[in-house]
Design a protein around this motif. Structure first.
Motif, PDB file in Angstrom:
ATOM      1  N   GLY A  62       0.788  -1.213   0.000  1.00 60.36           N
ATOM      2  CA  GLY A  62       0.000   0.000   0.000  1.00 60.36           C
ATOM      3  C   GLY A  62       0.821   1.265   0.000  1.00 60.36           C
ATOM      4  N   THR A  66      -3.424   3.889   2.135  1.00 60.13           N
ATOM      5  CA  THR A  66      -3.937   2.537   1.888  1.00 60.13           C
ATOM      6  C   THR A  66      -3.202   1.473   2.691  1.00 60.13           C
ATOM      7  OG1 THR A  66      -2.500   2.293  -0.060  1.00 60.13           O
ATOM      8  CG2 THR A  66      -4.735   3.125  -0.426  1.00 60.13           C
ATOM      9  N   TRP A  70      -4.500  -2.290   3.936  1.00 59.42           N
ATOM     10  CA  TRP A  70      -3.688  -3.471   3.667  1.00 59.42           C
ATOM     11  C   TRP A  70      -3.263  -4.141   4.976  1.00 59.42           C
ATOM     12  CZ3 TRP A  70      -2.748  -6.195  -0.627  1.00 59.42           C
ATOM     13  CH2 TRP A  70      -2.997  -5.583  -1.857  1.00 59.42           C
TER      14      TRP A  70
END
Length: 370
Positions: A62, A66, A70
């Motif tokens: 990621g 993000t 993850w």
């Protein structure tokens, strides 16, 4: 134990700093003590997805935001492969209690009230502070917390973390102080050892330099470190009229860092907030005392005021403290020697042993995923 650290960044990340050094140093010591250690963190340009370093397996997934999603997904997939998760709450949490009922430890270097306001003024900062100050205490209730100073422990208690759940594990030092104290430069030099980000307030060091230029001829400032605020700091140095007396060194090797810090007469740390401030310990290891703002929290423990450096209230006091110490070689050298002794008393092994006790207790209950 099988230990997984969830951290936004690692030390090779362009924005990596003291928090990442702490995680990897403790991870290395835990691995040396026979534990299986995994560090999950975000990818960055040029980084490998998988790497083993000092006995720690790094898994990079990621990006800046993000990586949190993850991280949760990885925990779900590997829930039976991990005994205890160390969730590094660097402003934002990984929210691992959402997928694990037990075996979760939160690691917080400091709370970020000031940083949210400085870096994200407006709605984004208010949302970030709401998450950290309201949701984190709720999400991690009854989970143990690790932090690096009594100051940070008090700040955590102020946002609702039970004091009994908090264990202080102070930063260590990667290498013992050298047997011979490095020689100071022939002319007065200041150093700032820091990531280049707004809340470090390195602009204040430029103001100190400007206000002392007539008092101490040849005074120079070395800025050691890199970060996304670099261009703004170059402009700030120009605005203060000190460009020719400031050297931006960027990222350097540990040996070069120690050389620059060792020849400095003083280290200036005008940061808004620090959990401990590893830079102060690293400077002290080279016999260089530091001057910092007492309001920054953890620096009140990494600096013993009047003995290993100075704690001041504002920029005017910082200017005067720097002036006095630059003129008083005897006192400055005595502070440097005391700072070196303090640094020598701090080891990552001792830090990891204390953290290990908390991890063992958290991991002993096993895991029951929701």
């Amino acid at each position: 134990m099988r230990v997984a650290f969830l951290s936004w960044r690692d030390t090779t990340h362009p924005d990596g700093g003291g928090s990442e050094v702490f995680v990897e140093s403790v991870g290395r010591e835990l691995a040396a003590r026979g534990h299986q250690v995994t560090l999950l963190c975000a990818r960055h340009p040029g980084s490998a997805r998988r790497e083993e370093r000092d006995g720690v397996l790094l898994r990079r997934v990621g990006g800046r935001l993000t990586v949190y999603l993850w991280g949760l997904a990885w925990l779900v997939r590997h829930r039976r492969d991990v005994d205890v998760v160390v969730d590094v709450v660097n402003g934002l949490p990984f929210a691992s209690p959402l997928v694990r009922r037990h075996g979760v430890v939160a690691l917080v270097h400091h709370v970020h009230a000031e940083q949210w306001r400085i870096i994200y003024p407006g709605l984004a900062g208010r949302i970030g502070w709401f998450v950290e100050s309201r949701l984190v205490p709720l999400l991690y209730r009854r989970r143990p917390f690790l932090t690096v100073s009594d100051s940070s422990a008090r700040d955590l208690a102020a946002i609702g973390i039970a004091p009994a759940a908090i264990t202080v594990v102070r930063n260590g030092l990667s290498a013992a102080p050298p047997e011979v104290v490095p020689a100071e430069a022939a002319t007065p030099r200041l150093v700032v050892l820091s990531r280049l980000v707004p809340h470090k307030q390195i602009e204040h060091a430029f103001a100190v330099l400007r206000r002392l230029e007539d008092d101490l001829l040849g005074l120079h400032l070395d800025v050691v470190g890199e970060g996304w605020w670099h261009a703004e700091l170059v402009a700030a140095a120009a605005a203060e009229g000190v460009t020719d007396r400031v050297t931006f060194h960027g990222h350097v090797s540990d040996a070069r860092r120690d050389e620059l810090v060792g020849r400095a007469w003083l280290m200036v740390m005008p940061s808004v907030k620090e959990g401990w401030c590893l830079a102060i310990t690293e400077s002290g290891a080279q016999g260089t005392p530091s001057v910092a703002y007492a309001s920054a929290g953890g620096v009140t423990e990494s600096i013993h005021d009047g003995r290993t450096g100075r704690l001041v209230g504002d920029l005017d006091e910082m200017v005067e403290a720097v002036r006095e110490l630059l003129h008083d070689e005897t006192r400055r050298r005595a502070m440097g020697a005391a700072a070196r002794d303090l640094a020598a008393s701090l080891t990552w092994e001792a830090c990891a042993i204390r953290a290990e006790r908390v991890l063992r207790e958290a991991g002993a209950a096993g895991d029951q995923s929701p």
